[in-house]
Write a protein that holds these residues in place. Structure first.
Motif, PDB file in Angstrom:
ATOM      1  N   THR A   3     -31.165 -14.055 -25.206  1.00 30.08           N
ATOM      2  CA  THR A   3     -30.853 -13.501 -23.890  1.00 30.08           C
ATOM      3  C   THR A   3     -29.466 -12.876 -23.953  1.00 30.08           C
ATOM      4  OG1 THR A   3     -32.167 -15.208 -22.824  1.00 30.08           O
ATOM      5  CG2 THR A   3     -30.595 -14.038 -21.444  1.00 30.08           C
ATOM      6  N   TYR A   4     -29.348 -11.634 -23.501  1.00 29.80           N
ATOM      7  CA  TYR A   4     -28.080 -10.917 -23.509  1.00 29.80           C
ATOM      8  C   TYR A   4     -27.616 -10.654 -22.085  1.00 29.80           C
ATOM      9  CZ  TYR A   4     -29.116 -10.087 -28.414  1.00 29.80           C
ATOM     10  OH  TYR A   4     -29.391 -10.255 -29.740  1.00 29.80           O
ATOM     11  N   HIS A   5     -26.297 -10.696 -21.913  1.00 27.42           N
ATOM     12  CA  HIS A   5     -25.675 -10.442 -20.613  1.00 27.42           C
ATOM     13  C   HIS A   5     -25.062  -9.039 -20.651  1.00 27.42           C
ATOM     14  CE1 HIS A   5     -22.398 -11.704 -17.502  1.00 27.42           C
ATOM     15  NE2 HIS A   5     -23.273 -10.878 -16.999  1.00 27.42           N
ATOM     16  N   THR A  16     -28.985 -10.061 -16.926  1.00 26.41           N
ATOM     17  CA  THR A  16     -29.336 -10.597 -18.230  1.00 26.41           C
ATOM     18  C   THR A  16     -30.718 -10.086 -18.617  1.00 26.41           C
ATOM     19  OG1 THR A  16     -30.225 -12.597 -17.231  1.00 26.41           O
ATOM     20  CG2 THR A  16     -27.958 -12.693 -17.996  1.00 26.41           C
ATOM     21  N   LYS A  39     -22.674  -4.671 -23.288  1.00 29.98           N
ATOM     22  CA  LYS A  39     -22.901  -6.105 -23.446  1.00 29.98           C
ATOM     23  C   LYS A  39     -21.632  -6.859 -23.093  1.00 29.98           C
ATOM     24  CE  LYS A  39     -26.441  -6.359 -26.996  1.00 29.98           C
ATOM     25  NZ  LYS A  39     -26.738  -6.742 -28.375  1.00 29.98           N
TER      26      LYS A  39
END
Length: 64
Positions: A3-5, A16, A39
């Protein structure tokens, strides 16, 4: 899947997204449609498991 923010530099929208390692990073903001998304990097969470991490888990004292 990681999971990337992400955060938009234009409007400040935070979100996200779950993405595969092979997916390209998201660059277009879903709110304002500008190519200003980057990111957001932060420290990973740390989880201590097992013995030796707490004061009460120290070396045992032995009597001589």
């Amino acid at each position: 899947m990681p999971t990337y923010h992400y955060r938009c530099r234009n409007c400040g929208y935070d979100f996200t997204m779950q993405q595969s390692f092979s997916d390209d990073p998201i660059t277009v903001c879903p709110e304002c449609a500008q190519e200003q998304v980057r990111k957001v990097y932060s420290a990973p969470p740390i989880e201590f498991k097992g013995s030796g991490f707490y004061r009460t888990d120290g070396a045992s004292t032995s009597s001589k």
